[in-house]
Design a protein around this motif. Structure first.
Motif, PDB file in Angstrom:
ATOM      1  N   VAL A   1       0.864  -1.179   0.000  1.00 37.68           N
ATOM      2  CA  VAL A   1       0.000   0.000   0.000  1.00 37.68           C
ATOM      3  C   VAL A   1       0.904   1.235   0.000  1.00 37.68           C
ATOM      4  O   VAL A   1       1.634   1.466   0.961  1.00 37.68           O
ATOM      5  N   THR A   2       0.857   1.993  -1.082  1.00 37.13           N
ATOM      6  CA  THR A   2       1.674   3.201  -1.185  1.00 37.13           C
ATOM      7  C   THR A   2       0.780   4.422  -1.109  1.00 37.13           C
ATOM      8  O   THR A   2      -0.214   4.516  -1.837  1.00 37.13           O
ATOM      9  N   ILE A   3       1.114   5.349  -0.209  1.00 38.36           N
ATOM     10  CA  ILE A   3       0.329   6.573  -0.076  1.00 38.36           C
ATOM     11  C   ILE A   3       1.220   7.781  -0.359  1.00 38.36           C
ATOM     12  O   ILE A   3       2.374   7.829   0.057  1.00 38.36           O
TER      13      ILE A   3
ATOM     14  N   ASN B   1      -6.218  13.562   3.063  1.00 31.70           N
ATOM     15  CA  ASN B   1      -5.930  14.856   2.432  1.00 31.70           C
ATOM     16  C   ASN B   1      -6.333  14.870   0.965  1.00 31.70           C
ATOM     17  O   ASN B   1      -6.056  13.922   0.223  1.00 31.70           O
ATOM     18  N   THR B   2      -6.976  15.949   0.544  1.00 37.26           N
ATOM     19  CA  THR B   2      -7.374  16.091  -0.853  1.00 37.26           C
ATOM     20  C   THR B   2      -6.161  15.991  -1.772  1.00 37.26           C
ATOM     21  O   THR B   2      -5.129  16.620  -1.520  1.00 37.26           O
ATOM     22  N   GLY B   3      -6.296  15.191  -2.816  1.00 31.98           N
ATOM     23  CA  GLY B   3      -5.216  15.011  -3.774  1.00 31.98           C
ATOM     24  C   GLY B   3      -4.329  13.820  -3.494  1.00 31.98           C
ATOM     25  O   GLY B   3      -3.542  13.417  -4.366  1.00 31.98           O
ATOM     26  N   SER B   4      -4.412  13.242  -2.287  1.00 29.34           N
ATOM     27  CA  SER B   4      -3.572  12.087  -1.978  1.00 29.34           C
ATOM     28  C   SER B   4      -3.989  10.887  -2.826  1.00 29.34           C
ATOM     29  O   SER B   4      -5.149  10.738  -3.211  1.00 29.34           O
ATOM     30  N   VAL B   5      -3.016  10.051  -3.130  1.00 25.25           N
ATOM     31  CA  VAL B   5      -3.247   8.856  -3.937  1.00 25.25           C
ATOM     32  C   VAL B   5      -2.802   7.634  -3.143  1.00 25.25           C
ATOM     33  O   VAL B   5      -1.671   7.592  -2.630  1.00 25.25           O
ATOM     34  N   THR B   6      -3.683   6.658  -3.027  1.00 27.01           N
ATOM     35  CA  THR B   6      -3.380   5.388  -2.367  1.00 27.01           C
ATOM     36  C   THR B   6      -3.388   4.296  -3.418  1.00 27.01           C
ATOM     37  O   THR B   6      -4.393   4.095  -4.105  1.00 27.01           O
ATOM     38  N   THR B   7      -2.264   3.592  -3.555  1.00 25.24           N
ATOM     39  CA  THR B   7      -2.130   2.543  -4.569  1.00 25.24           C
ATOM     40  C   THR B   7      -1.917   1.204  -3.879  1.00 25.24           C
ATOM     41  O   THR B   7      -0.968   1.030  -3.113  1.00 25.24           O
ATOM     42  N   ILE B   8      -2.812   0.268  -4.138  1.00 29.73           N
ATOM     43  CA  ILE B   8      -2.747  -1.072  -3.543  1.00 29.73           C
ATOM     44  C   ILE B   8      -2.381  -2.061  -4.640  1.00 29.73           C
ATOM     45  O   ILE B   8      -3.071  -2.157  -5.657  1.00 29.73           O
TER      46      ILE B   8
ATOM     47  N   LYS C   1      -7.011 -16.820  -5.542  1.00 30.38           N
ATOM     48  CA  LYS C   1      -5.871 -15.980  -5.879  1.00 30.38           C
ATOM     49  C   LYS C   1      -6.374 -14.652  -6.439  1.00 30.38           C
ATOM     50  O   LYS C   1      -7.201 -14.622  -7.350  1.00 30.38           O
ATOM     51  N   VAL C   2      -5.862 -13.562  -5.889  1.00 30.54           N
ATOM     52  CA  VAL C   2      -6.337 -12.227  -6.251  1.00 30.54           C
ATOM     53  C   VAL C   2      -5.146 -11.406  -6.752  1.00 30.54           C
ATOM     54  O   VAL C   2      -4.113 -11.319  -6.093  1.00 30.54           O
ATOM     55  N   GLU C   3      -5.316 -10.780  -7.936  1.00 28.72           N
ATOM     56  CA  GLU C   3      -4.252  -9.987  -8.534  1.00 28.72           C
ATOM     57  C   GLU C   3      -4.799  -8.638  -8.989  1.00 28.72           C
ATOM     58  O   GLU C   3      -6.010  -8.433  -9.056  1.00 28.72           O
ATOM     59  N   GLY C   4      -3.885  -7.736  -9.336  1.00 26.37           N
ATOM     60  CA  GLY C   4      -4.288  -6.450  -9.882  1.00 26.37           C
ATOM     61  C   GLY C   4      -3.907  -5.280  -9.007  1.00 26.37           C
ATOM     62  O   GLY C   4      -3.328  -5.434  -7.921  1.00 26.37           O
ATOM     63  N   THR C   5      -4.252  -4.092  -9.488  1.00 28.91           N
ATOM     64  CA  THR C   5      -3.911  -2.846  -8.812  1.00 28.91           C
ATOM     65  C   THR C   5      -5.170  -2.014  -8.587  1.00 28.91           C
ATOM     66  O   THR C   5      -6.011  -1.902  -9.482  1.00 28.91           O
ATOM     67  N   ILE C   6      -5.274  -1.442  -7.384  1.00 32.29           N
ATOM     68  CA  ILE C   6      -6.382  -0.549  -7.059  1.00 32.29           C
ATOM     69  C   ILE C   6      -5.796   0.812  -6.701  1.00 32.29           C
ATOM     70  O   ILE C   6      -4.897   0.903  -5.870  1.00 32.29           O
ATOM     71  N   VAL C   7      -6.313   1.865  -7.315  1.00 34.69           N
ATOM     72  CA  VAL C   7      -5.849   3.222  -7.026  1.00 34.69           C
ATOM     73  C   VAL C   7      -7.023   4.048  -6.509  1.00 34.69           C
ATOM     74  O   VAL C   7      -8.076   4.121  -7.151  1.00 34.69           O
ATOM     75  N   TYR C   8      -6.821   4.650  -5.337  1.00 36.16           N
ATOM     76  CA  TYR C   8      -7.808   5.562  -4.763  1.00 36.16           C
ATOM     77  C   TYR C   8      -7.218   6.966  -4.776  1.00 36.16           C
ATOM     78  O   TYR C   8      -6.166   7.205  -4.168  1.00 36.16           O
ATOM     79  N   GLN C   9      -7.892   7.893  -5.444  1.00 39.07           N
ATOM     80  CA  GLN C   9      -7.459   9.287  -5.449  1.00 39.07           C
ATOM     81  C   GLN C   9      -8.449  10.109  -4.640  1.00 39.07           C
ATOM     82  O   GLN C   9      -9.660  10.107  -4.914  1.00 39.07           O
ATOM     83  N   ASN C  10      -7.941  10.806  -3.629  1.00 37.70           N
ATOM     84  CA  ASN C  10      -8.804  11.610  -2.775  1.00 37.70           C
ATOM     85  C   ASN C  10      -9.237  12.865  -3.527  1.00 37.70           C
ATOM     86  O   ASN C  10      -8.411  13.676  -3.953  1.00 37.70           O
ATOM     87  N   THR C  11     -10.549  13.010  -3.713  1.00 42.77           N
ATOM     88  CA  THR C  11     -11.110  14.158  -4.435  1.00 42.77           C
ATOM     89  C   THR C  11     -12.023  14.979  -3.536  1.00 42.77           C
ATOM     90  O   THR C  11     -12.979  15.597  -3.997  1.00 42.77           O
ATOM     91  N   THR C  12     -11.740  14.981  -2.241  1.00 44.34           N
ATOM     92  CA  THR C  12     -12.588  15.640  -1.240  1.00 44.34           C
ATOM     93  C   THR C  12     -12.689  17.149  -1.485  1.00 44.34           C
ATOM     94  O   THR C  12     -11.687  17.820  -1.727  1.00 44.34           O
TER      95      THR C  12
ATOM     96  N   ASP D   1     -15.288  18.683   0.670  1.00 45.89           N
ATOM     97  CA  ASP D   1     -15.836  19.006   1.985  1.00 45.89           C
ATOM     98  C   ASP D   1     -15.221  18.040   2.983  1.00 45.89           C
ATOM     99  O   ASP D   1     -15.420  16.819   2.886  1.00 45.89           O
ATOM    100  N   ALA D   2     -14.474  18.553   3.964  1.00 47.55           N
ATOM    101  CA  ALA D   2     -13.761  17.699   4.918  1.00 47.55           C
ATOM    102  C   ALA D   2     -14.688  16.791   5.712  1.00 47.55           C
ATOM    103  O   ALA D   2     -14.258  15.762   6.237  1.00 47.55           O
ATOM    104  N   ASN D   3     -15.960  17.137   5.788  1.00 42.92           N
ATOM    105  CA  ASN D   3     -16.917  16.318   6.523  1.00 42.92           C
ATOM    106  C   ASN D   3     -17.346  15.078   5.751  1.00 42.92           C
ATOM    107  O   ASN D   3     -17.911  14.148   6.334  1.00 42.92           O
ATOM    108  N   THR D   4     -17.105  15.067   4.439  1.00 39.29           N
ATOM    109  CA  THR D   4     -17.445  13.908   3.608  1.00 39.29           C
ATOM    110  C   THR D   4     -16.276  13.601   2.678  1.00 39.29           C
ATOM    111  O   THR D   4     -16.308  13.967   1.497  1.00 39.29           O
ATOM    112  N   PRO D   5     -15.237  12.943   3.186  1.00 39.68           N
ATOM    113  CA  PRO D   5     -14.096  12.563   2.344  1.00 39.68           C
ATOM    114  C   PRO D   5     -14.561  11.733   1.154  1.00 39.68           C
ATOM    115  O   PRO D   5     -15.518  10.958   1.253  1.00 39.68           O
ATOM    116  N   GLN D   6     -13.893  11.896   0.025  1.00 42.85           N
ATOM    117  CA  GLN D   6     -14.324  11.233  -1.205  1.00 42.85           C
ATOM    118  C   GLN D   6     -13.106  10.747  -1.986  1.00 42.85           C
ATOM    119  O   GLN D   6     -12.069  11.397  -2.023  1.00 42.85           O
ATOM    120  N   TRP D   7     -13.271   9.580  -2.603  1.00 42.21           N
ATOM    121  CA  TRP D   7     -12.201   9.010  -3.421  1.00 42.21           C
ATOM    122  C   TRP D   7     -12.761   8.518  -4.754  1.00 42.21           C
ATOM    123  O   TRP D   7     -13.888   8.027  -4.824  1.00 42.21           O
TER     124      TRP D   7
END
Length: 272
Positions: A109-111, A117-124, A136-147, A149-155
């Motif tokens: 997991v790379t952050i 934080n808005t703009g952060s990228v999490t790569t699994i 067996k599970v393979e592949g890559t998942i990328v979450y980009q924070n597009t928040t 409103d701090a009260n409702t974080p979004q990716w």
């Protein structure tokens, strides 16, 4: 979300007699695979959150006291607080059970910044020998924070090169995107009060490079961290036979859903 079984599968077959038995069986298998794939994606994202939280990188706050550390060995390449990027290696060894889920092998997991934080990228990234519940599970998942409103974080979530191999050797490839919001538990340390809402997105699953199922969000999906399944929302399912809406119900934390085919017939479903 886990495997779906049709209570009324016999009636479903009878109502779709114009379709071949092979097509019906393939669609059922693809729905089961879709459920397993989404479950594994969620499990790995939660592991990323737990690893980052336990190392004060989820946001600038203390440990969540997650169960991950009692199951897997978690190491980080850069332990200096506030310095990014950081890569967490989560090693489940030859087999480890956490929250009732058996996993083995390694994910990384790379952050790029604090996950909240808005703009952060999490790569699994799943390792070459990573298994969830013997699949067996393979592949890559990328979450980009597009928040916004701090009260409702979004990716925004993107899955690429997804691949699941069952214990019998059947291969499902998959890819897709979706938008996920956290609508509860934002300002607490504990993870059990977290609730997520999937507002948009679609995912396509292909069996052995041939038959395909596409699931598209048509009503926001509600997933509570404390519940094993999605508790509310709707998916549009399109396959060889399937052409209808999967409805997860009234936000009750249970094992039930319904499927309404395009001909108007409704079938009960149990999530297992």
């Amino acid at each position: 979300m886990k495997k779906l079984h049709f209570y009324s599968i016999g009636l479903l077959f009878l109502s779709l007699i114009s379709c071949s038995k092979e097509d019906i069986v393939v669609d059922r298998e693809l729905v089961n695979a879709y459920a397993e794939i989404e479950f594994s994606n969620e499990v790995d994202f939660n592991s990323g959150i737990e690893a980052a939280s336990d190392n004060s990188s989820f946001s600038n706050r203390a440990s969540s006291n997650s169960e991950l550390s009692s199951c897997a060995t978690v190491t980080v390449d850069n332990a200096t607080p506030g310095v990014f990027p950081k890569t967490f290696t989560v090693d489940f060894g030859t087999g480890c059970i956490s929250n009732g889920i058996m996993r083995s092998g390694i994910i990384t997991v790379t952050i790029s910044d604090y996950i909240m934080n808005t703009g952060s990228v999490t790569t699994i990234v799943r390792g070459n020998n990573y298994y969830i519940n013997s699949r067996k599970v393979e592949g890559t998942i990328v979450y980009q924070n597009t928040t916004t409103d701090a009260n409702t974080p979004q990716w925004n979530r993107t899955v690429t090169n997804g691949k699941t191999t069952t214990t019998s050797g059947v291969v499902y490839t998959h890819s897709g995107t979706r938008t996920v919001k956290q609508i509860a538990g934002v300002n607490t340390i504990a993870l059990l009060d977290n609730i997520y809402e999937v507002t948009t997105g679609n995912h396509t699953i292909t069996k052995n490079g041939n038959s395909t199922l596409t699931a598209t969000v048509v009503q926001p999906l509600i997933k509570k961290y404390a519940c094993p399944h999605i508790s509310q929302g709707q998916l549009d399912l399109q396959g060889n036979v399937l052409d209808g809406i999967l409805d997860y119900g009234d936000n009750t934390c249970d094992y039930y859903a319904t499927y309404t085919h395009s001909n108007g017939v409704v079938y009960d479903i149990v999530l297992n």
